[in-house]
Design a protein around this motif. Sequence first.
Motif, short mmCIF file in Angstrom:
data_model
loop_
_atom_site.label_atom_id
_atom_site.label_comp_id
_atom_site.label_asym_id
_atom_site.label_seq_id
_atom_site.Cartn_x
_atom_site.Cartn_y
_atom_site.Cartn_z
N GLU A 37 81.20 31.03 65.14
CA GLU A 37 81.62 32.42 65.00
C GLU A 37 81.71 33.08 66.38
OE1 GLU A 37 80.86 35.18 61.51
OE2 GLU A 37 78.95 34.14 61.68
N SER A 214 85.71 37.44 65.89
CA SER A 214 86.07 37.13 64.51
C SER A 214 85.30 38.01 63.52
CB SER A 214 85.82 35.65 64.19
OG SER A 214 84.46 35.32 64.40
N LYS A 230 87.47 39.77 60.68
CA LYS A 230 88.88 39.74 61.06
C LYS A 230 89.70 39.05 59.97
CE LYS A 230 92.16 38.27 64.58
NZ LYS A 230 92.40 37.48 65.79
#
Length: 257
Positions: A37, A214, A230
């Motif tokens: 991530e 993200s 996102k």
Amino acid sequence: MCQYILEAKKLKKVYGLLSKNEFEALHDINFQVKEGEFVCVMGPSGSGKSTFINNISTIDMPTKGLVYINGVEIKTMSSNEIGRFRYQNLGFIFQDFNLLETHTLYENIAMPLSLAKLDKQEIKVRINEVAKKMNIESLLDKYPYECSGGQKQRAAICRALVNQPKIIIADEPTGNLDSVHSQELLEILKQLNKEQNVTIIMVSHDPMIASYSSRLVYIKDGNIEEELLKGELSQEEYFLRIVEINSAESRILLKHL
């Protein structure tokens, strides 16, 4: 296999414990990060975001709660064990670079490996490898004061990467950079995240910088107030959603002035 590469459970941080000036900066925060991530932490000044990032990255210790990194609970380790664990698992990029002016770029980059007691040949191989990626091979014998801001930031990135960390902690990494070098740094972080699956946790106050992540985690008054994924959004759409969150917060603050 651990589900999360980093997890915080009921994280609480109190300053001035049991004194008249006792202040609770973090309130029972639960937080998880999956491997690969790219998380950006945002929030207004004084919201607790720096305290939060320090307490999930071994720089500081929570008053209460648990922090797991790679399945290891930090509080179970001694200070020496934490130091060793940090060099083996985490890379740090700071706003002011934190390079030692009395050491060459090579020596600055080597520091995590020296502390981890790697042999000199292995250190040399690793430094040359990251320096080549960051295009500063010709600068390794220079001192920080002989380098530009962008060159120093590249050296700081090399130092963060040289121990091949599983997680990079970036605290306002573009704070002292111009727009060109900021863009360059963000592209490097994005590439590391996408191509090498390096997990990144970054603090920023800038929606454009946050749009490279993200997932957005918005902290207010010591709590996670809002999260935004996102997902399938374009970077522009994601940026506009981040701006909305910040604008809403700004309107609330203005009402209280």
